[in-house]
Design a protein around this motif. Structure first.
Motif, short mmCIF file in Angstrom:
data_model
loop_
_atom_site.label_atom_id
_atom_site.label_comp_id
_atom_site.label_asym_id
_atom_site.label_seq_id
_atom_site.Cartn_x
_atom_site.Cartn_y
_atom_site.Cartn_z
N ASP A 12 41.55 36.02 51.08
CA ASP A 12 42.89 35.70 51.68
C ASP A 12 42.81 36.02 53.36
O ASP A 12 42.09 36.76 53.59
CB ASP A 12 43.98 36.40 50.91
N TRP A 71 37.65 30.21 50.49
CA TRP A 71 38.93 30.74 50.87
C TRP A 71 40.15 30.44 49.69
O TRP A 71 39.87 29.58 49.17
CB TRP A 71 39.66 30.01 52.11
N ALA A 72 41.01 31.43 49.60
CA ALA A 72 42.06 31.54 48.71
C ALA A 72 43.38 32.01 49.32
O ALA A 72 43.74 33.18 49.20
CB ALA A 72 41.84 32.45 47.37
N THR A 73 43.69 31.13 50.08
CA THR A 73 44.97 31.41 51.13
C THR A 73 45.75 30.16 51.51
O THR A 73 45.36 29.03 51.23
CB THR A 73 44.00 31.61 52.46
N THR A 74 46.93 30.44 51.82
CA THR A 74 48.07 29.63 52.07
C THR A 74 47.69 28.74 53.46
O THR A 74 48.10 27.61 53.66
CB THR A 74 49.43 30.02 52.25
N TRP A 104 52.47 31.52 42.02
CA TRP A 104 51.61 31.89 43.22
C TRP A 104 50.38 31.17 43.11
O TRP A 104 50.15 30.19 42.87
CB TRP A 104 51.45 33.60 43.25
N LYS A 105 49.04 31.97 43.22
CA LYS A 105 47.94 31.24 43.43
C LYS A 105 47.17 31.20 41.97
O LYS A 105 46.13 30.65 41.92
CB LYS A 105 47.12 32.11 44.55
N TRP A 120 38.39 38.68 44.05
CA TRP A 120 39.33 38.14 44.87
C TRP A 120 39.85 39.28 45.94
O TRP A 120 40.69 40.15 45.20
CB TRP A 120 40.52 37.75 44.00
N ASP A 122 42.77 40.06 48.09
CA ASP A 122 44.14 39.70 48.81
C ASP A 122 44.94 40.93 48.84
O ASP A 122 44.56 41.98 48.31
CB ASP A 122 44.73 38.79 47.48
N ASP A 124 48.60 40.62 47.88
CA ASP A 124 49.84 40.16 47.11
C ASP A 124 49.67 40.03 45.55
O ASP A 124 50.49 39.27 44.93
CB ASP A 124 50.21 38.91 47.71
#
Length: 177
Positions: A12, A71-74, A104-105, A120, A122, A124
């Motif tokens: 993230d 990437w695992a991000t907005t 969410w993700k 992962w 992150d 959140d």
């Protein structure tokens, strides 16, 4: 190193790589950057704090453990054009996030990981605890670590050492890709 299916290290941006909630004291090693994104008002400047040492450290971690960074991000694909170059990361695969109806993700990560071991990174995970627990329940038997990063401090070398130890501790799992 995990043998069999190549593990994932999901990244993230805001929180882990950009400790937005920090102060000058808690962001040691992070450098302030001011950017303008095309989707924003041209006069609005977005302030980010990024640590140039994290890119090489993440690449080294991936190489030593046989893991794949993604990437695992907005930020989506913008992470490859805005964040990656600043910290020294090449273009990475991107988890295609969708509007998961308050989930969410987790659904997108589940699809992307497709049963592969993952760590992962992150800040959140606690936004949707029931959804998180369902996600983890569906991954029983697949090494999965949700590594919470403090958004006041960001990703540290200590976090990376612990992630490496976790990956090394799960060396006999996975199935061939």
């Amino acid at each position: 190193m995990i043998t069999g299916a190549r593990p994932l290290i999901l990244l993230d941006v805001d929180g882990p790589l950009n400790p937005f909630a920090g102060t000058a004291e808690t962001r040691a090693g992070f450098v302030e950057h001011q950017i303008r994104l095309s989707r924003w008002n041209k006069r609005k400047v977005l302030r980010l704090w990024l640590n140039p040492a994290l890119g090489p450290a993440l690449l080294g971690l991936a190489e030593r453990t046989g893991a794949q960074l993604a990437w695992a991000t907005t930020w989506g694909h913008r992470a490859n054009t805005v964040i990656g170059p600043v910290i020294g990361l090449p273009v990475l695969r991107v988890v295609e996030l969708d509007d998961a109806g308050g989930r969410w993700k987790f659904p997108a990560v589940e699809r992307f990981a497709a049963g592969r071991p993952l760590v992962w990174l992150d800040d959140d995970f606690d936004l949707y605890p029931a959804v998180r627990d369902e996600f983890l329940g569906r991954r029983v038997g697949v090494p999965t670590e949700l590594w919470r990063i403090d958004p006041r401090v960001g990703l540290t070398m200590g976090d990376l050492a612990a992630v490496e130890a976790w990956l090394d501790g799960h060396s006999n799992v996975g199935t061939p890709e």
